[in-house]
Scaffold this active site. Structure first.
Site, PDB file in Angstrom:
ATOM      1  N   GLU A 167       8.768 -29.955 -29.589  1.00  0.00           N
ATOM      2  CA  GLU A 167       7.603 -29.180 -30.096  1.00  0.00           C
ATOM      3  C   GLU A 167       7.563 -28.944 -31.676  1.00  0.00           C
ATOM      4  O   GLU A 167       8.666 -28.534 -32.107  1.00  0.00           O
ATOM      5  CB  GLU A 167       7.872 -27.647 -29.388  1.00  0.00           C
ATOM      6  CG  GLU A 167       6.569 -26.817 -29.716  1.00  0.00           C
ATOM      7  CD  GLU A 167       6.900 -25.435 -29.217  1.00  0.00           C
ATOM      8  OE1 GLU A 167       6.167 -25.113 -28.080  1.00  0.00           O
ATOM      9  OE2 GLU A 167       7.683 -24.571 -29.806  1.00  0.00           O
TER      10      GLU A 167
ATOM     11  N   TYR B 238      -0.628 -27.515 -33.511  1.00  0.00           N
ATOM     12  CA  TYR B 238       0.397 -27.398 -32.613  1.00  0.00           C
ATOM     13  C   TYR B 238       0.589 -28.825 -31.814  1.00  0.00           C
ATOM     14  O   TYR B 238      -0.528 -29.439 -31.475  1.00  0.00           O
ATOM     15  CB  TYR B 238       0.274 -26.527 -31.340  1.00  0.00           C
ATOM     16  CG  TYR B 238       1.081 -26.446 -30.570  1.00  0.00           C
ATOM     17  CD1 TYR B 238       2.264 -25.854 -30.414  1.00  0.00           C
ATOM     18  CD2 TYR B 238       0.956 -26.955 -29.059  1.00  0.00           C
ATOM     19  CE1 TYR B 238       3.289 -25.589 -29.368  1.00  0.00           C
ATOM     20  CE2 TYR B 238       2.000 -27.141 -28.244  1.00  0.00           C
ATOM     21  CZ  TYR B 238       2.987 -26.359 -28.339  1.00  0.00           C
ATOM     22  OH  TYR B 238       3.998 -26.131 -27.250  1.00  0.00           O
TER      23      TYR B 238
END
Lengths: 284, 382
Positions: free
Chosen positions: B190, B102
């Site tokens: 993101e 992530y």
């Protein structure tokens, strides 16, 4: 005593030749604020409401010995104005402008810190120390000199609360509108610290709203460091998640930043939380 | 402002962040064409909607044949995901995933900076990771005056990878993702997940971006991607008139000056047992034209049974506000009852002027709110 501004405040208005800048310069002067001049690139040498206008903040500071500035410059130029003020040696910079891109504010704030100055706002109504100095767009006549410190993320809601305080005979030491953007300068913790140290502030009213977790951090700070009585009000209990409620910073994102969380944190720290603004004087 | 995954991936490619091959498809036949073009053993068919939770809703499927691609595209197109209808899918090459990570950049209110967040636990709901295993998320504040120079990018990359080839790949992704964030005025960039393939390459197989509304004026390329929902259209139109408006679905229409006071007004309606129809901040001044525009906006909502106007007259005097309201309502000619609460400078004069008009006047916020709630409970003829 008071916090941040007082009789020694020497104020310049950045964007003094604009509509809002000019209008509020007159109001601030009428209130008794020591406004010493203003800036507007290209309009140096003229006057507005009898005040000298300078091309740069550097000249304004050199000539007037200003220590505080208030910014009414349009959003796309306002972050630059903040940096100019800091670089010219202004110690307190109050930015009224709404709608400044966040990355610009991040950079300007960092630069202000580097220069050892402080920033209030952007997207704020300013602040007032009653009977001494008013910087910004707040309606001066609703305030009364006294011992309640007020800090808030909002404008008119602050006026509403102050109106109730004044009507109940509870004057204010200083009232600070910190601004409704996600990134602003001085915030709950910074202002609470100043009120706690100020001998003239006997009690504190804090007005928060949905979005972020600054109220929760403030609650923790109060629990550890604030001995004075604190009453709070949190706006946005009925706000839906994921929607920005007017202020850029007033948004519940991914389920966090709700009013319920903030109220719970404050109550756990011993802060009395009012159900409606009119209830605040009774809780103090 | 939000954009779709395929649009974010275009920005990623433009900024040198590796993404897998993908094709945007508006129909199942286009999806089949993409399958034939890719000539791979497997592809992923992904719904393109402006909300999260696509996987859980069945909007992301792995397909291993032309027939599967067609069937999945057919079932996903037209699907409803959290109130959004899927009108587009992407067909993308499936990569051989070895591990998932992530990475994001986000504005952090507390540090007043852009925050880099990374986790070796990619592909999962990052909020859940933050809640249950916070030590698995690494956070670093970026100093806006220096940004993300090589040595810092490398330092952060070493906290995620040990093999130098991957460290270098990852450091470049960090720098490019940060550059994208700043140059396009994002509020979030993101990658979840960023994957390491069995071949050792790092690839962003999902992409998410949201943008700072305050900065849209300098990004016409981003504005061009705006796909407002019906609700957002109304909000955008209101914004053009200088209002902040959010529809809430209740019965009491609110018109307030100031965002904080507007929220407090909604809250108080709830507190007294009513339901607010909307949030509406009409901003500083309250000239007649503004009131007329705001009333039109409120009365477009057929659920509104009463309008509550809550004005704190600060710089603007209450008698001027009253004069504006009277002018506005002469023109509007509405049968919906209106409760007006005026406080501030010259409030007595203002309230006096409202006497004898159809506008019901109240002194305090709680008085006005209670009156409005009462009207919704037992409709009053005015």
């Amino acid at each position: 005593m008071s916090i941040l501004i007082n009789k020694d405040t020497r104020l310049i208005v950045q964007g003094i030749t604009g509509r809002d800048g000019g209008f509020h310069t007159e109001k601030m002067k009428a209130y008794g604020t020591n406004v010493v001049g203003g800036t507007s690139p290209g309009k140096g040498g003229t006057t507005v409401h009898g005040l000298p206008v300078f091309n740069t903040v550097y000249e304004a500071v050199e000539t007037t010995r200003a220590n505080t500035s208030v910014i009414f410059v349009p959003a796309r130029f306002a972050a630059d104005s903040i940096m100019e003020a800091a670089d010219a040696g202004i110690q307190q910079i109050i930015c009224i402008t709404e709608g400044i891109p966040t990355v610009d504010v991040v950079k300007a704030h960092r630069f202000v810190k580097e220069r050892g100055a402080t920033l209030i706002g952007p997207n704020c109504p300013g602040l007032v120390t009653p009977d001494e100095s008013l910087v910004g767009i707040l309606p001066g006549h609703i305030f009364k000199k006294g011992h309640v410190g007020v800090l808030s993320r909002s404008g008119t809601l602050t006026y509403e609360v102050v109106y109730h305080l004044t009507a109940a005979g509870m004057g204010q030491s200083t009232a600070v509108g910190m601004g409704g953007d996600p990134v602003v300068g001085l915030y709950f913790r910074d202002i609470l610290e100043r009120f706690e140290k100020d001998p003239d502030t006997h009690a504190i009213v804090m007005i928060g709203e949905i979005g972020g977790n600054a109220e929760e951090l403030a609650a923790e700070y109060i629990r550890q460091h604030v001995t004075k009585s604190v009453v709070a009000f949190i706006a946005g209990q009925s706000a839906p998640p994921g929607k920005q409620m007017g202020h850029a910073g007033a948004i519940i994102s991914s389920g966090s930043g709700t009013a319920a969380e903030k109220i719970a944190a404050l109550e756990a720290a011993g802060v009395k939380v009012a159900k409606e603004p009119g209830e605040i004087p009774r809780l103090l | 402002m939000k954009i779709h995954e395929y649009q974010a991936k275009k920005f990623f490619s433009d900024f040198g962040i590796p993404v897998e091959k993908y094709k945007l498809c508006m129909s199942s036949s286009e999806a089949v064409n993409a399958w034939n073009e890719f000539q791979k053993e497997k592809v992923v068919v992904k719904a393109q909607v402006l909300t999260g939770g696509r996987g859980k809703a069945g909007g992301v499927k792995l397909a291993k044949s032309e027939a599967e691609v067609k069937a999945y595209a057919q079932s996903i197109l037209g699907m409803d995901i959290k109130g959004y209808t899927v009108e587009k899918v992407i067909v993308s090459e499936a990569v051989n995933i070895e591990s998932e990570y992530y990475v994001s950049f986000v504005i952090d209110r507390n540090t007043k900076s852009v925050l880099l967040m990374m986790s070796p636990d990619g592909g999962m709901d990052i909020e859940a990771v933050a809640k249950y295993t916070p030590d698995r998320i690494y956070k670093f504040s970026i100093d806006p005056l220096i940004g993300l120079p090589d040595y810092l990018a490398r330092k952060y990359a070493f906290s995620m990878f040990s093999e130098i080839g991957q460290v270098n790949q990852f450091a470049a992704i960090l720098q490019n993702l940060y550059r994208l964030f700043i140059e396009k005025d994002a509020s979030l960039t993101e990658i979840n997940p960023l994957v390491r393939t069995t071949e050792g390459n790092l690839i962003a197989i999902d992409a998410k971006m949201t943008f700072d509304d305050n900065a849209l004026f300098r990004h016409p390329d981003v504005v061009a991607l705006f796909e407002p929902t019906a609700e957002e259209k109304v909000e955008t139109e209101a914004k053009e008139k200088g209002f902040s408006y959010v529809h809430l679905g209740g019965e009491i229409g609110c018109m307030v000056n100031g965002a904080g006071l507007a929220m407090a007004t909604m809250d108080m309606i709830k507190l007294y047992g009513g339901s607010p129809a909307n949030f509406l901040d009409i901003g500083g001044s309250s000239n007649p034209q503004k009131v007329i525009n705001a009333m039109k906006l409120l009365l477009n909502d057929k659920q509104v049974k009463v309008v509550l106007i809550n004005i704190f007259g600060g710089i603007t005097r209450c008698d001027d506000v009253a004069k504006g309201l009277i002018t506005a309502f002469e023109e509007l000619n509405t049968t919906v009852p209106v409760v007006v609460r005026l406080t501030g400078t010259n409030e007595k004069e203002g309230r006096e002027m409202l006497k004898g008009t159809l506008l019901l006047s109240a002194e305090t916020m709680s008085e006005a709110t209670q009156l409005a709630v009462k009207i919704t409970q037992q409709p009053l003829k005015v």
